[in-house]
Design a protein around this motif. Structure first.
Motif, mmCIF file in Angstrom:
data_model
loop_
_atom_site.group_PDB
_atom_site.id
_atom_site.type_symbol
_atom_site.label_atom_id
_atom_site.label_comp_id
_atom_site.label_asym_id
_atom_site.label_seq_id
_atom_site.Cartn_x
_atom_site.Cartn_y
_atom_site.Cartn_z
ATOM 1 N N LEU A 1 0.835 -1.191 0.000
ATOM 2 C CA LEU A 1 0.000 0.000 0.000
ATOM 3 C C LEU A 1 0.874 1.246 0.000
ATOM 4 O O LEU A 1 2.074 1.188 0.242
ATOM 5 N N SER A 2 0.271 2.396 -0.254
ATOM 6 C CA SER A 2 1.016 3.652 -0.276
ATOM 7 C C SER A 2 1.400 4.067 1.132
ATOM 8 O O SER A 2 0.650 3.867 2.088
ATOM 9 N N GLY A 3 2.573 4.688 1.269
ATOM 10 C CA GLY A 3 3.027 5.207 2.558
ATOM 11 C C GLY A 3 2.823 6.696 2.644
ATOM 12 O O GLY A 3 2.460 7.352 1.662
ATOM 13 N N PHE A 4 3.087 7.277 3.833
ATOM 14 C CA PHE A 4 2.926 8.722 3.984
ATOM 15 C C PHE A 4 4.268 9.459 3.887
ATOM 16 O O PHE A 4 4.320 10.678 4.023
ATOM 17 N N SER A 5 5.364 8.716 3.635
ATOM 18 C CA SER A 5 6.654 9.353 3.421
ATOM 19 C C SER A 5 7.502 8.466 2.517
ATOM 20 O O SER A 5 7.133 7.326 2.239
ATOM 21 N N THR A 6 8.615 8.990 2.056
ATOM 22 C CA THR A 6 9.543 8.220 1.238
ATOM 23 C C THR A 6 10.801 7.917 2.054
ATOM 24 O O THR A 6 11.081 8.566 3.065
ATOM 25 N N ILE A 7 11.561 6.946 1.593
ATOM 26 C CA ILE A 7 12.796 6.573 2.277
ATOM 27 C C ILE A 7 13.817 7.684 2.088
ATOM 28 O O ILE A 7 14.079 8.119 0.973
ATOM 29 N N GLN A 8 14.374 8.153 3.192
ATOM 30 C CA GLN A 8 15.327 9.251 3.165
ATOM 31 C C GLN A 8 16.703 8.793 3.633
ATOM 32 O O GLN A 8 16.824 7.819 4.375
ATOM 33 N N ARG A 9 17.727 9.507 3.199
ATOM 34 C CA ARG A 9 19.063 9.246 3.737
ATOM 35 C C ARG A 9 19.035 9.418 5.256
ATOM 36 O O ARG A 9 18.412 10.339 5.765
ATOM 37 N N ASN A 10 19.708 8.553 5.959
ATOM 38 C CA ASN A 10 19.847 8.551 7.415
ATOM 39 C C ASN A 10 18.706 7.841 8.126
ATOM 40 O O ASN A 10 18.763 7.663 9.346
ATOM 41 N N ASP A 11 17.662 7.420 7.407
ATOM 42 C CA ASP A 11 16.610 6.610 8.036
ATOM 43 C C ASP A 11 17.193 5.270 8.469
ATOM 44 O O ASP A 11 18.016 4.672 7.761
ATOM 45 N N VAL B 1 13.095 2.239 20.450
ATOM 46 C CA VAL B 1 13.401 1.021 21.196
ATOM 47 C C VAL B 1 12.180 0.659 22.034
ATOM 48 O O VAL B 1 11.676 1.482 22.807
ATOM 49 N N PHE B 2 11.693 -0.556 21.881
ATOM 50 C CA PHE B 2 10.523 -1.025 22.619
ATOM 51 C C PHE B 2 10.936 -1.703 23.930
ATOM 52 O O PHE B 2 10.261 -1.594 24.953
ATOM 53 N N PHE B 3 12.062 -2.416 23.888
ATOM 54 C CA PHE B 3 12.571 -3.120 25.069
ATOM 55 C C PHE B 3 14.080 -3.230 24.919
ATOM 56 O O PHE B 3 14.597 -3.452 23.822
ATOM 57 N N SER B 4 14.820 -3.055 26.025
ATOM 58 C CA SER B 4 16.277 -3.144 25.956
ATOM 59 C C SER B 4 16.830 -3.933 27.129
ATOM 60 O O SER B 4 16.494 -3.674 28.286
ATOM 61 N N ASN B 5 17.682 -4.887 26.785
ATOM 62 C CA ASN B 5 18.377 -5.678 27.803
ATOM 63 C C ASN B 5 19.883 -5.541 27.604
ATOM 64 O O ASN B 5 20.640 -6.500 27.740
ATOM 65 N N LYS B 6 20.312 -4.324 27.271
ATOM 66 C CA LYS B 6 21.725 -4.043 27.024
ATOM 67 C C LYS B 6 22.569 -4.428 28.230
ATOM 68 O O LYS B 6 22.192 -4.156 29.378
ATOM 69 N N ASP B 7 23.708 -5.082 27.957
ATOM 70 C CA ASP B 7 24.617 -5.555 29.010
ATOM 71 C C ASP B 7 23.915 -6.503 29.977
ATOM 72 O O ASP B 7 24.262 -6.579 31.165
ATOM 73 N N ASN B 8 22.891 -7.215 29.437
ATOM 74 C CA ASN B 8 22.148 -8.205 30.220
ATOM 75 C C ASN B 8 21.447 -7.592 31.431
ATOM 76 O O ASN B 8 21.209 -8.261 32.439
ATOM 77 N N GLN B 9 21.108 -6.318 31.321
ATOM 78 C CA GLN B 9 20.343 -5.633 32.364
ATOM 79 C C GLN B 9 19.223 -4.823 31.710
ATOM 80 O O GLN B 9 19.443 -4.163 30.690
ATOM 81 N N GLN C 1 17.042 -1.929 30.687
ATOM 82 C CA GLN C 1 17.415 -0.522 30.569
ATOM 83 C C GLN C 1 16.171 0.362 30.483
ATOM 84 O O GLN C 1 15.648 0.606 29.398
ATOM 85 N N TRP C 2 15.709 0.846 31.634
ATOM 86 C CA TRP C 2 14.534 1.717 31.637
ATOM 87 C C TRP C 2 14.760 2.975 30.798
ATOM 88 O O TRP C 2 13.858 3.442 30.093
ATOM 89 N N GLY C 3 15.977 3.512 30.857
ATOM 90 C CA GLY C 3 16.281 4.769 30.165
ATOM 91 C C GLY C 3 16.249 4.670 28.657
ATOM 92 O O GLY C 3 16.209 5.685 27.968
ATOM 93 N N ARG C 4 16.268 3.444 28.109
ATOM 94 C CA ARG C 4 16.283 3.278 26.665
ATOM 95 C C ARG C 4 14.882 2.972 26.094
ATOM 96 O O ARG C 4 14.708 2.965 24.879
ATOM 97 N N ILE C 5 13.903 2.732 26.973
ATOM 98 C CA ILE C 5 12.550 2.428 26.499
ATOM 99 C C ILE C 5 11.952 3.676 25.836
ATOM 100 O O ILE C 5 11.926 4.770 26.415
ATOM 101 N N GLY C 6 11.504 3.517 24.602
ATOM 102 C CA GLY C 6 10.943 4.630 23.859
ATOM 103 C C GLY C 6 11.990 5.538 23.217
ATOM 104 O O GLY C 6 11.628 6.548 22.613
ATOM 105 N N LYS C 7 13.262 5.163 23.325
ATOM 106 C CA LYS C 7 14.337 5.982 22.763
ATOM 107 C C LYS C 7 14.283 5.922 21.249
ATOM 108 O O LYS C 7 14.283 4.866 20.645
ATOM 109 N N GLY C 8 14.231 7.081 20.610
ATOM 110 C CA GLY C 8 14.174 7.149 19.163
ATOM 111 C C GLY C 8 15.532 6.908 18.532
ATOM 112 O O GLY C 8 16.560 6.958 19.205
ATOM 113 N N VAL C 9 15.528 6.703 17.213
ATOM 114 C CA VAL C 9 16.770 6.470 16.497
ATOM 115 C C VAL C 9 16.989 7.539 15.433
ATOM 116 O O VAL C 9 17.944 7.502 14.697
#
Length: 302
Positions: free
Chosen positions: A59-69, A284-292, A294-302
């Motif tokens: 289906l059609s999207g609302f944006s196009t693929i951009q550099r850095n995505d 980020v939906f869920f993070s277990n970085k360093d096997n712990q 990571q509350w601070g990374r939940i919802g972190k954008g990229v």
């Protein structure tokens, strides 16, 4: 239905995007960005892993693929899901020199999270080891000198380590990796740090058929365009018809991992067609970085 058309969850199995996304992260991918695909699967939790799915329609999207995505896509050989950063879009030309990416002749400025391989000359090994442990940096001592180490580091990490170093410099990749690069038939001595020039195909672009283009694009055209190009006497044929040019049927993209010297990306797989791109990574939906956890990374954008 939302999982099929709006968003999806993917598990990160490697460190190729380390700095932004880490191994064992679960990411939320927006399928509406570039247009969702209808498929014959009904997954509950998706992983970046092998899976059999048949695309029915996009289906059609609302944006196009951009550099850095940062995007999730599928690679035709393994049928696996990959997550990488789009560094060049359809119609761009790209080359890499000394690890620096150039698109359309302009330097693509690295973010502070992009990692390269460095050789570090350490002032005090004990103090250095403490800061390395705090930052969670993996290093190796392959140098002839006892106080020198190799490590894949971002600019941000280098700045934190610099007070503990006598010197540091970026290390170029060895040419021995050349045989594994895309395209395998290329004659130049390309490496992951000295690569190209390549043109990223664009839908409707009419390309001259010559020896160099034949080497680079023949596999892509056969796998993704459904056409067969052969070398014939004094020229080339497309599906058995003598042709001097070939017109591309869809857009392609060049993907790279942020952990530049430890990433299986377009330098090895070649260009990625739009039909293989699943969606844009939102956060980020869920993070277990360093096997712990990571509350601070939940919802972190990229």
């Amino acid at each position: 239905m939302c999982r099929l058309f709006v968003f999806d969850l993917f598990y990160i199995p490697s460190d190729s995007m380390e700095g932004v996304l880490y191994e064992k992260d679960i990411i939320l991918v927006n399928k509406l960005s570039y247009g969702p695909k209808t498929i014959n699967a009904n997954p509950y939790t998706r992983t970046l892993d092998r899976r059999s799915e048949q695309i029915i329609k996009r289906l059609s999207g609302f944006s196009t693929i951009q550099r850095n995505d940062v995007v999730v896509f599928r690679f035709f050989k393994k049928n696996d899901f990959f997550v990488k950063r789009c560094v060049a879009i359809a119609g761009d030309s790209l080359y890499i020199k000394d690890g620096i990416v150039y698109v359309n002749g302009q330097i693509i400025k690295d973010s502070n999270q992009i990692k390269h391989k460095y050789l570090l000359d350490v002032k005090n090994k004990k103090a250095f080891q403490i800061i390395v442990n705090e930052l969670g940096i993996v290093k190796s001592n392959e140098s002839r000198k006892d106080n020198q180490y190799w490590a894949n580091l971002s600019l941000e990490e280098i700045m934190k380590l610099s007070p503990f170093l006598n010197s540091f410099h970026k290390v170029k990749a060895k040419k021995t990796v050349k045989k594994k690069l895309f395209p395998k038939s290329i004659s130049q001595e390309w490496t992951i740090d000295d690569y190209g020039v390549v043109f990223i195909p664009k839908q409707g672009y009419k390309m001259e058929l010559n020896t160099e283009n034949f080497r680079i694009y023949k596999g892509l055209i056969a796998k993704y365009e459904g056409a067969k190009i052969n070398r014939i006497k004094n020229g080339f044929s497309v599906d058995g018809v003598r042709m001097t040019h070939y017109t591309f049927k869809q857009d392609y993209y060049f993907m790279m991992g942020d952990n530049r010297c430890n990433s299986y990306d377009s330098r090895f797989t070649g260009f990625i067609p739009k039909e293989k791109i699943v969606g844009k990574v939102s956060c980020v939906f869920f993070s277990n970085k360093d096997n712990q956890f990571q509350w601070g990374r939940i919802g972190k954008g990229v």
